[in-house]
Design a protein around this motif. Structure first.
Motif, PDB file in Angstrom:
ATOM      1  N   ALA A   1       0.834  -1.207   0.000  1.00 22.74           N
ATOM      2  CA  ALA A   1       0.000   0.000   0.000  1.00 22.74           C
ATOM      3  C   ALA A   1       0.865   1.252   0.000  1.00 22.74           C
ATOM      4  CB  ALA A   1      -0.925  -0.011   1.216  1.00 22.74           C
ATOM      5  N   THR A   2       1.931   1.229   0.795  1.00 24.63           N
ATOM      6  CA  THR A   2       2.845   2.372   0.830  1.00 24.63           C
ATOM      7  C   THR A   2       3.512   2.568  -0.524  1.00 24.63           C
ATOM      8  OG1 THR A   2       3.284   2.013   3.186  1.00 24.63           O
ATOM      9  CG2 THR A   2       4.883   3.327   1.966  1.00 24.63           C
ATOM     10  N   ALA A   3       3.936   1.466  -1.136  1.00 23.20           N
ATOM     11  CA  ALA A   3       4.615   1.549  -2.434  1.00 23.20           C
ATOM     12  C   ALA A   3       3.697   2.136  -3.502  1.00 23.20           C
ATOM     13  CB  ALA A   3       5.100   0.164  -2.852  1.00 23.20           C
ATOM     14  N   LEU A   4       2.467   1.661  -3.567  1.00 19.28           N
ATOM     15  CA  LEU A   4       1.547   2.154  -4.594  1.00 19.28           C
ATOM     16  C   LEU A   4       1.150   3.604  -4.331  1.00 19.28           C
ATOM     17  CD1 LEU A   4      -0.736  -0.970  -5.156  1.00 19.28           C
ATOM     18  CD2 LEU A   4       1.173  -0.164  -6.549  1.00 19.28           C
TER      19      LEU A   4
ATOM     20  N   GLU B   1       1.509   9.259  -5.877  1.00 18.31           N
ATOM     21  CA  GLU B   1       1.642  10.638  -5.421  1.00 18.31           C
ATOM     22  C   GLU B   1       2.952  11.294  -5.849  1.00 18.31           C
ATOM     23  OE1 GLU B   1      -0.657  12.313  -4.063  1.00 18.31           O
ATOM     24  OE2 GLU B   1      -2.097  10.803  -3.410  1.00 18.31           O
ATOM     25  N   THR B   2       4.024  10.510  -5.922  1.00 27.02           N
ATOM     26  CA  THR B   2       5.351  11.096  -6.097  1.00 27.02           C
ATOM     27  C   THR B   2       6.025  10.710  -7.406  1.00 27.02           C
ATOM     28  OG1 THR B   2       5.637  11.086  -3.696  1.00 27.02           O
ATOM     29  CG2 THR B   2       7.629  11.336  -5.026  1.00 27.02           C
ATOM     30  N   ILE B   3       5.996   9.429  -7.749  1.00 24.31           N
ATOM     31  CA  ILE B   3       6.755   8.969  -8.915  1.00 24.31           C
ATOM     32  C   ILE B   3       6.048   9.325 -10.223  1.00 24.31           C
ATOM     33  CG2 ILE B   3       7.894   7.007 -10.000  1.00 24.31           C
ATOM     34  CD1 ILE B   3       8.894   7.685  -7.177  1.00 24.31           C
ATOM     35  N   MET B   4       4.775   8.951 -10.339  1.00 25.12           N
ATOM     36  CA  MET B   4       4.049   9.143 -11.591  1.00 25.12           C
ATOM     37  C   MET B   4       3.139  10.368 -11.573  1.00 25.12           C
ATOM     38  SD  MET B   4       2.980   5.160 -12.331  1.00 25.12           S
ATOM     39  CE  MET B   4       2.231   5.537 -13.916  1.00 25.12           C
ATOM     40  N   GLY B   5       2.592  10.679 -10.430  1.00 27.47           N
ATOM     41  CA  GLY B   5       1.568  11.714 -10.367  1.00 27.47           C
ATOM     42  C   GLY B   5       0.193  11.081 -10.482  1.00 27.47           C
TER      43      GLY B   5
ATOM     44  N   LEU C   1       7.156  14.335   3.300  1.00 27.40           N
ATOM     45  CA  LEU C   1       7.151  12.920   3.702  1.00 27.40           C
ATOM     46  C   LEU C   1       6.623  12.033   2.580  1.00 27.40           C
ATOM     47  CD1 LEU C   1       5.762  13.347   7.343  1.00 27.40           C
ATOM     48  CD2 LEU C   1       8.114  13.581   6.522  1.00 27.40           C
ATOM     49  N   GLU C   2       7.223  12.170   1.413  1.00 29.60           N
ATOM     50  CA  GLU C   2       6.753  11.443   0.230  1.00 29.60           C
ATOM     51  C   GLU C   2       7.525  10.167  -0.067  1.00 29.60           C
ATOM     52  OE1 GLU C   2       5.647  13.890  -3.274  1.00 29.60           O
ATOM     53  OE2 GLU C   2       6.575  15.535  -2.171  1.00 29.60           O
ATOM     54  N   THR C   3       8.667   9.953   0.561  1.00 29.60           N
ATOM     55  CA  THR C   3       9.535   8.852   0.142  1.00 29.60           C
ATOM     56  C   THR C   3       9.700   7.756   1.186  1.00 29.60           C
ATOM     57  OG1 THR C   3      11.541   9.975   0.935  1.00 29.60           O
ATOM     58  CG2 THR C   3      10.834  10.437  -1.327  1.00 29.60           C
ATOM     59  N   ALA C   4       8.949   7.816   2.273  1.00 29.81           N
ATOM     60  CA  ALA C   4       9.043   6.808   3.342  1.00 29.81           C
ATOM     61  C   ALA C   4      10.438   6.753   3.945  1.00 29.81           C
ATOM     62  CB  ALA C   4       8.626   5.430   2.824  1.00 29.81           C
TER      63      ALA C   4
END
Length: 304
Positions: free
Chosen positions: A30-33, A38-42, A251-254
């Protein structure tokens, strides 16, 4: 993710070999998706790719690899590094700002650079010997006998001379208009070295905060780590001096350790328990049980 790796398995591990089903099957995916959207693809691109995946595999039996391929095909984004790190590995994200260097352009103007050099020299800490000499030596030889002065003891190294000014004018005359604008732009250059302690590569999100309260957020894609180096260096240019630089401000990258994500460093307040309350049951209660006990206590107080 930053805990004991001996009981952490990649998401793609066979279920019979997993120690922690909750984290592996729910928490980490869930965190990865969420980070992917939110951050990698938009959000817009992720939603488009996910809808395409759903359309392609409706009423079928897709495997994780089918999901990975569909997301890349529909978005035209290379996500191999993301799947490898989040789904096939156990590395965690811990990126810090190892070093920050601040540079400004040398204008070559003696009326600017010499006062600046004087200010920098005055801010330098004094050697302990010089400090003690100022106290122990009542009068120097030159103070007792001014005739000992020479050129080097009397010249003011911070005072612009006519020759300095003429050389500056000659230098400026040889510059093109664009070069002159750059020279006088008062830009600030920040050379930041990022270190990857956790192993997992992620984009770099850097926020610059300025004295007037404005901020500037820069996004550097994860491809900056393409050589798989433990650290990378990037130069950022700003119009104003930064009073605070923050890595991963939203706090977008864990990132598992935020204490080293600030420049200048921020102290992290904390507390420790001086005395242990032997009658405290709070650690063994869930919030609902504690609230129920609180209501009972209030009822007893109201009935008295």
């Amino acid at each position: 993710m930053g805990g004991d790796k001996s009981r952490i398995s990649p998401i793609m591990t066979n279920s019979e070999s997993i120690y922690q089903f909750g984290n592996n099957a729910y928490g980490k995916p869930a965190t990865a998706l969420n980070i992917l959207r939110e951050t990698i693809m938009g959000r817009e691109l992720f939603d488009h790719a996910f809808k395409e995946y759903s359309r392609r595999w409706a009423f079928k039996h897709p495997s994780p690899a089918d999901f990975f391929r569909s997301m890349e095909d529909a978005s035209a984004v290379d996500l191999d590094w993301f799947w490898r790190g989040w789904f096939y590995g156990t590395d965690h994200c811990d990126i810090n700002m190892k070093e920050v260097k601040w540079f400004q352009i040398d204008t070559k103007n003696p009326e600017i650079e010499k006062p600046f050099a004087q200010q920098m020299d005055e801010e330098e800490p004094l050697d302990i010997s010089i400090e003690r000499d100022r106290t122990d030596i009542e009068q120097t030889f030159i103070e007792r006998d001014p005739s000992l002065n020479d050129f080097y003891t009397t010249r003011d190294i911070y005072k612009p001379t006519q020759l300095d000014k003429q050389e500056y004018q000659d230098f400026v005359a040889g510059l093109e208009e664009e070069e002159l604008r750059t020279l006088n732009s008062k830009k600030n250059f920040y050379e930041i070295t990022f270190q990857r302690d956790g192993g997992l590569i992620m984009p770099l999100i850097v926020e610059f905060e300025f004295e007037d309260g404005s901020t500037d957020v820069r996004h550097i894609p994860a491809e900056i780590w393409k050589r798989d180096e433990p650290s990378v260096t990037k130069v950022f240019i700003t119009n104003q001096p930064a009073i605070q630089i923050t890595l991963d401000p939203f706090l977008e990258t864990a990132d598992v350790d935020l204490s080293d994500n600030y420049w200048p460093p921020k102290p992290t307040p904390s507390r420790f328990e001086l005395y242990k309350n032997r009658n405290n049951r709070g650690g063994r209660e869930n919030p609902m049980q504690r609230d129920q006990r609180n209501q009972e206590l209030q009822s007893e107080g109201g009935s008295k």
